[in-house]
Design a protein around this motif. Structure first.
Motif, PDB file in Angstrom:
ATOM      1  N   TRP A 132      28.389 -20.431   1.180  1.00  0.00           N
ATOM      2  CA  TRP A 132      29.127 -21.530   0.536  1.00  0.00           C
ATOM      3  C   TRP A 132      29.647 -22.522   1.568  1.00  0.00           C
ATOM      4  N   HIS A 133      30.193 -21.997   2.667  1.00  0.00           N
ATOM      5  CA  HIS A 133      30.649 -22.887   3.740  1.00  0.00           C
ATOM      6  C   HIS A 133      29.469 -23.704   4.270  1.00  0.00           C
ATOM      7  N   THR A 134      28.333 -23.037   4.386  1.00  0.00           N
ATOM      8  CA  THR A 134      27.144 -23.704   4.927  1.00  0.00           C
ATOM      9  C   THR A 134      26.628 -24.763   3.957  1.00  0.00           C
ATOM     10  N   LEU A 135      26.614 -24.430   2.680  1.00  0.00           N
ATOM     11  CA  LEU A 135      26.216 -25.420   1.667  1.00  0.00           C
ATOM     12  C   LEU A 135      27.152 -26.627   1.703  1.00  0.00           C
ATOM     13  N   ASN A 136      28.428 -26.344   1.775  1.00  0.00           N
ATOM     14  CA  ASN A 136      29.424 -27.410   1.821  1.00  0.00           C
ATOM     15  C   ASN A 136      29.155 -28.355   2.996  1.00  0.00           C
ATOM     16  N   ALA A 137      28.885 -27.769   4.154  1.00  0.00           N
ATOM     17  CA  ALA A 137      28.588 -28.565   5.347  1.00  0.00           C
ATOM     18  C   ALA A 137      27.312 -29.370   5.135  1.00  0.00           C
ATOM     19  N   ALA A 138      26.315 -28.764   4.512  1.00  0.00           N
ATOM     20  CA  ALA A 138      25.053 -29.464   4.261  1.00  0.00           C
ATOM     21  C   ALA A 138      25.291 -30.654   3.329  1.00  0.00           C
ATOM     22  N   LEU A 139      26.123 -30.450   2.317  1.00  0.00           N
ATOM     23  CA  LEU A 139      26.389 -31.518   1.355  1.00  0.00           C
ATOM     24  C   LEU A 139      27.209 -32.643   1.987  1.00  0.00           C
ATOM     25  N   GLU A 140      28.055 -32.260   2.931  1.00  0.00           N
ATOM     26  CA  GLU A 140      28.827 -33.270   3.662  1.00  0.00           C
ATOM     27  C   GLU A 140      27.943 -33.962   4.685  1.00  0.00           C
TER      28      GLU A 140
END
Ligand code: ZN
Length: 149
Positions: A132-140
């Motif tokens: 989830w943290h990684t997805l969040n970073a990808a989306l940012e």
């Protein structure tokens, strides 16, 4: 409650053994990498986000423990088709679920609730939230690698 626990366990094992949406993603326009040094989990999340901000497709690669793999697998299932904003909100709900003892599942949680049990194991919370943290970073669209440290 033990039947429910067994069921939860079964869902996690299933996703850990045969992860959904695993592999490279052609045409991905968002990508990020995440590490959980405490456990050795390593993950890359790729997403295709359209011009309306909707996640058309999402996949992940990497290697990690059963919890991190299962969580990544369930996450990709859960956020596909959602807007970036909805995905972010779901992450908040999920984060509460695995970190707060009194958190109740929100309507958008679906089968993610099976991971609520990790809140009893602080070390495992990092495994469950890495994707989830990684997805969040990808989306940012943050280019640098994220870490749960
Ligand atoms: Zn792990």
């Amino acid at each position: 409650m033990s039947d429910l626990r067994d069921l939860y366990q079964e869902v996690i094992l299933d996703h850990g053994r045969t992860p959904r949406n695993f592999g490279p993603l052609e045409g991905a326009n968002r990508t990020s990498e995440g590490h959980n040094p405490l456990c050795g989990d390593h993950i890359e999340v790729h997403a295709v986000v359209d011009k309306d901000g909707r996640i058309q497709d999402v996949k992940f690669e990497g290697h990690g423990c059963a919890i991190s793999t299962a969580s990544a697998s369930m996450m990709t299932d859960a956020v596909k088709g959602k807007t970036v904003e909805e995905a972010r909100q779901l992450f908040e709900h999920f984060h509460d679920l695995v970190t707060k003892d009194d958190a109740l599942p929100e309507d958008d949680m679906d089968k993610l609730v099976v991971l609520a049990g990790v809140r009893e194991f602080p070390m495992r919370v990092k495994c469950a939230t890495l994707a989830w943290h990684t997805l969040n970073a990808a989306l940012e669209n943050e280019p640098e690698a994220v870490t749960t440290e």
